[in-house]
Scaffold this motif. Structure first.
Motif, PDB file in Angstrom:
ATOM      1  N   GLN A   1      32.694  52.636  11.423  1.00  0.00           N
ATOM      2  CA  GLN A   1      31.646  52.068  11.419  1.00  0.00           C
ATOM      3  C   GLN A   1      31.179  54.072  12.226  1.00  0.00           C
ATOM      4  O   GLN A   1      29.861  54.154  11.925  1.00  0.00           O
ATOM      5  CB  GLN A   1      31.016  51.493  12.879  1.00  0.00           C
ATOM      6  N   LEU A   2      32.123  55.029  12.284  1.00  0.00           N
ATOM      7  CA  LEU A   2      31.468  56.500  11.833  1.00  0.00           C
ATOM      8  C   LEU A   2      30.902  56.614  10.653  1.00  0.00           C
ATOM      9  O   LEU A   2      31.962  56.733   9.064  1.00  0.00           O
ATOM     10  CB  LEU A   2      32.488  57.203  12.550  1.00  0.00           C
ATOM     11  N   LYS A   3      30.155  57.242  10.822  1.00  0.00           N
ATOM     12  CA  LYS A   3      29.757  58.381   9.389  1.00  0.00           C
ATOM     13  C   LYS A   3      30.984  59.489   8.830  1.00  0.00           C
ATOM     14  O   LYS A   3      31.588  60.104   9.930  1.00  0.00           O
ATOM     15  CB  LYS A   3      28.596  59.252   9.306  1.00  0.00           C
ATOM     16  N   ILE A   4      31.257  59.260   8.145  1.00  0.00           N
ATOM     17  CA  ILE A   4      31.987  61.324   7.664  1.00  0.00           C
ATOM     18  C   ILE A   4      31.572  62.377   8.156  1.00  0.00           C
ATOM     19  O   ILE A   4      29.981  62.676   7.757  1.00  0.00           O
ATOM     20  CB  ILE A   4      31.927  61.583   6.518  1.00  0.00           C
ATOM     21  N   GLY A   5      32.291  62.846   9.028  1.00  0.00           N
ATOM     22  CA  GLY A   5      31.826  63.789   9.900  1.00  0.00           C
ATOM     23  C   GLY A   5      31.457  63.788  11.424  1.00  0.00           C
ATOM     24  O   GLY A   5      30.901  64.264  12.089  1.00  0.00           O
ATOM     25  N   GLY A   6      31.671  62.439  11.785  1.00  0.00           N
ATOM     26  CA  GLY A   6      30.752  61.513  13.245  1.00  0.00           C
ATOM     27  C   GLY A   6      31.913  62.715  13.708  1.00  0.00           C
ATOM     28  O   GLY A   6      33.357  61.959  13.420  1.00  0.00           O
ATOM     29  N   LYS A   7      32.035  61.805  14.862  1.00  0.00           N
ATOM     30  CA  LYS A   7      32.946  62.176  15.832  1.00  0.00           C
ATOM     31  C   LYS A   7      32.782  60.762  17.266  1.00  0.00           C
ATOM     32  O   LYS A   7      31.556  60.582  16.989  1.00  0.00           O
ATOM     33  CB  LYS A   7      32.572  63.394  17.154  1.00  0.00           C
TER      34      LYS A   7
ATOM     35  N   GLY B   1      44.805  54.844  26.273  1.00  0.00           N
ATOM     36  CA  GLY B   1      46.401  55.330  27.060  1.00  0.00           C
ATOM     37  C   GLY B   1      46.763  53.808  28.091  1.00  0.00           C
ATOM     38  O   GLY B   1      46.084  53.421  27.869  1.00  0.00           O
ATOM     39  N   GLY B   2      47.482  54.685  28.566  1.00  0.00           N
ATOM     40  CA  GLY B   2      47.899  53.045  29.870  1.00  0.00           C
ATOM     41  C   GLY B   2      46.832  52.519  30.999  1.00  0.00           C
ATOM     42  O   GLY B   2      45.490  53.737  31.089  1.00  0.00           O
ATOM     43  N   GLN B   3      46.976  51.981  32.178  1.00  0.00           N
ATOM     44  CA  GLN B   3      46.529  50.972  32.800  1.00  0.00           C
ATOM     45  C   GLN B   3      45.969  52.658  33.426  1.00  0.00           C
ATOM     46  O   GLN B   3      45.180  52.673  34.727  1.00  0.00           O
ATOM     47  CB  GLN B   3      46.371  50.128  32.989  1.00  0.00           C
ATOM     48  N   GLU B   4      47.145  53.679  33.900  1.00  0.00           N
ATOM     49  CA  GLU B   4      46.818  53.945  35.324  1.00  0.00           C
ATOM     50  C   GLU B   4      45.687  55.509  34.739  1.00  0.00           C
ATOM     51  O   GLU B   4      45.308  55.507  35.270  1.00  0.00           O
ATOM     52  CB  GLU B   4      48.205  54.543  36.001  1.00  0.00           C
ATOM     53  N   VAL B   5      46.421  55.997  33.282  1.00  0.00           N
ATOM     54  CA  VAL B   5      46.112  57.170  33.361  1.00  0.00           C
ATOM     55  C   VAL B   5      46.110  57.609  31.550  1.00  0.00           C
ATOM     56  O   VAL B   5      46.592  56.752  31.049  1.00  0.00           O
ATOM     57  CB  VAL B   5      47.015  58.072  33.326  1.00  0.00           C
ATOM     58  N   GLN B   6      44.981  57.657  31.163  1.00  0.00           N
ATOM     59  CA  GLN B   6      44.348  58.029  30.408  1.00  0.00           C
ATOM     60  C   GLN B   6      43.916  59.243  29.080  1.00  0.00           C
ATOM     61  O   GLN B   6      43.298  60.055  29.937  1.00  0.00           O
ATOM     62  CB  GLN B   6      42.830  56.947  29.552  1.00  0.00           C
ATOM     63  N   ARG B   7      44.088  59.518  28.143  1.00  0.00           N
ATOM     64  CA  ARG B   7      43.900  60.620  27.767  1.00  0.00           C
ATOM     65  C   ARG B   7      42.479  61.312  26.660  1.00  0.00           C
ATOM     66  O   ARG B   7      42.153  59.469  26.198  1.00  0.00           O
ATOM     67  CB  ARG B   7      45.163  61.718  26.671  1.00  0.00           C
ATOM     68  N   MET B   8      41.385  61.789  27.366  1.00  0.00           N
ATOM     69  CA  MET B   8      40.538  62.095  25.994  1.00  0.00           C
ATOM     70  C   MET B   8      40.746  62.389  24.927  1.00  0.00           C
ATOM     71  O   MET B   8      41.193  63.942  24.873  1.00  0.00           O
ATOM     72  CB  MET B   8      39.258  62.570  27.179  1.00  0.00           C
ATOM     73  N   LEU B   9      40.761  61.805  24.251  1.00  0.00           N
ATOM     74  CA  LEU B   9      40.381  62.085  22.573  1.00  0.00           C
ATOM     75  C   LEU B   9      39.311  62.043  22.424  1.00  0.00           C
ATOM     76  O   LEU B   9      38.393  62.023  22.892  1.00  0.00           O
ATOM     77  CB  LEU B   9      40.820  61.067  21.719  1.00  0.00           C
ATOM     78  N   ARG B  10      39.370  63.384  21.013  1.00  0.00           N
ATOM     79  CA  ARG B  10      37.962  63.647  20.103  1.00  0.00           C
ATOM     80  C   ARG B  10      38.132  63.421  19.321  1.00  0.00           C
ATOM     81  O   ARG B  10      39.225  64.383  17.626  1.00  0.00           O
ATOM     82  CB  ARG B  10      36.921  64.444  20.513  1.00  0.00           C
ATOM     83  N   ILE B  11      37.501  62.384  18.402  1.00  0.00           N
ATOM     84  CA  ILE B  11      37.992  62.218  16.334  1.00  0.00           C
ATOM     85  C   ILE B  11      37.202  62.572  15.966  1.00  0.00           C
ATOM     86  O   ILE B  11      36.010  61.984  15.717  1.00  0.00           O
ATOM     87  CB  ILE B  11      38.591  60.149  17.123  1.00  0.00           C
ATOM     88  N   THR B  12      37.059  63.330  14.628  1.00  0.00           N
ATOM     89  CA  THR B  12      36.938  63.983  13.902  1.00  0.00           C
ATOM     90  C   THR B  12      36.675  62.886  11.990  1.00  0.00           C
ATOM     91  O   THR B  12      37.886  63.044  12.198  1.00  0.00           O
ATOM     92  CB  THR B  12      35.803  65.105  13.728  1.00  0.00           C
ATOM     93  N   LYS B  13      36.169  62.197  12.144  1.00  0.00           N
ATOM     94  CA  LYS B  13      36.141  61.537  10.616  1.00  0.00           C
ATOM     95  C   LYS B  13      35.647  62.425   9.448  1.00  0.00           C
ATOM     96  O   LYS B  13      35.110  62.965   8.670  1.00  0.00           O
ATOM     97  CB  LYS B  13      34.656  60.484  10.535  1.00  0.00           C
ATOM     98  N   ILE B  14      36.926  62.610   8.966  1.00  0.00           N
ATOM     99  CA  ILE B  14      37.252  63.650   7.817  1.00  0.00           C
ATOM    100  C   ILE B  14      36.882  63.108   6.255  1.00  0.00           C
ATOM    101  O   ILE B  14      36.371  63.841   5.526  1.00  0.00           O
ATOM    102  CB  ILE B  14      38.222  64.065   7.370  1.00  0.00           C
ATOM    103  N   SER B  15      37.262  61.778   6.622  1.00  0.00           N
ATOM    104  CA  SER B  15      37.067  61.208   5.252  1.00  0.00           C
ATOM    105  C   SER B  15      37.170  59.331   5.498  1.00  0.00           C
ATOM    106  O   SER B  15      37.423  59.089   6.550  1.00  0.00           O
ATOM    107  CB  SER B  15      38.057  61.505   3.906  1.00  0.00           C
ATOM    108  N   GLU B  16      36.841  58.895   4.184  1.00  0.00           N
ATOM    109  CA  GLU B  16      37.022  57.613   4.936  1.00  0.00           C
ATOM    110  C   GLU B  16      38.202  57.163   4.776  1.00  0.00           C
ATOM    111  O   GLU B  16      39.048  55.798   5.389  1.00  0.00           O
ATOM    112  CB  GLU B  16      37.149  56.462   3.706  1.00  0.00           C
ATOM    113  N   THR B  17      39.845  58.058   4.905  1.00  0.00           N
ATOM    114  CA  THR B  17      40.507  57.832   4.876  1.00  0.00           C
ATOM    115  C   THR B  17      41.063  58.539   5.966  1.00  0.00           C
ATOM    116  O   THR B  17      42.714  58.465   6.553  1.00  0.00           O
ATOM    117  CB  THR B  17      41.690  57.517   3.679  1.00  0.00           C
TER     118      THR B  17
END
Length: 217
Positions: free
Chosen positions: A169-175, A181-197
């Motif tokens: 549901q993100l646009k190409i170029g969207g973030k 991660g698990g229930q205690e601690v999670q890692r913050m991620l930033r995902i950028t959509k480069i193309s449909e795949t």
């Protein structure tokens, strides 16, 4: 009926809060200004009003919390918000994060799976300040395909994996900003959509969120 007042004392405490999260490394002045403009005590039970500007999370019922202001600022800064962008927020909760995004002039679509929290937010007087804020009751894992694509997606609960439907549901170029991660601690991620795949992932700090659950309740 509760009276919503924002006193000089509360404004002063909010300024101290903004100063403290700036010192912790938040540099986006627009994000800091948004947090400075929003009365956080409105989003909490009156029992917490005297400590509403402590930089910590508080319970809001249904096993959920209002996030620590630093966490709200951190996620928002990573999102790189721009006025008039469409943003999908997963996990409305108290509505505080959604109002921060709306204060930044984003067009906010926010989903809550807990019916009681959704109903509370629907009648929350402060949200009327933001005609650019729309509320939905539903399953965050499903997103809002009929309103896609979105410029940005912000997930405010701990996901065990990256939900593929939200990436779609993100646009190409969207973030997307999401704690994974698990229930205690999670890692913050930033995902950028480069193309449909293709996507690109960036890793940031560790946090602790309530779990992201499927379905509605």
């Amino acid at each position: 009926m509760r009276r919503y007042e924002d006193t000089y004392k509360q404004k002063g405490l909010r300024k101290q809060l903004v100063d403290s999260i700036r010192q912790k490394g938040i540099t986006d002045e627009n994000v800091l200004a948004a947090i400075g403009n929003i009365p956080r005590h409105y989003f909490l039970d009156t029992a917490f009003e005297s400590i509403a500007y402590d930089d910590r999370a508080f319970p809001i019922g249904e096993g959920q919390t209002i996030s620590q202001p630093y966490t709200v600022a951190y996620q928002t800064q990573l999102l790189e918000p721009r006025p008039f962008e469409k943003v999908l927020e997963i996990g409305t909760g108290s509505g505080y994060q959604a109002c921060v995004l709306a204060e930044l002039k984003m067009n906010v679509f926010t989903i809550e799976r807990q019916k009681r929290l959704f109903d509370q937010m629907k009648v929350f007087p402060f949200k009327s300040k933001y005609p650019n804020l729309r509320l939905f009751y539903g399953d965050g894992y499903e997103g809002l395909p009929s309103y896609a694509p979105f410029d940005k997606v912000l997930v405010t609960a701990a996901a065990p994996h990256i939900p593929e439907k939200l990436v779609q549901q993100l646009k190409i170029g969207g973030k997307m900003v999401i704690p994974v991660g698990g229930q205690e601690v999670q890692r913050m991620l930033r995902i950028t959509k480069i193309s449909e795949t293709e996507t690109e992932q960036e890793l940031f700090d560790n946090f602790s969120f309530v779990p992201m659950l499927a379905g509605k309740k």
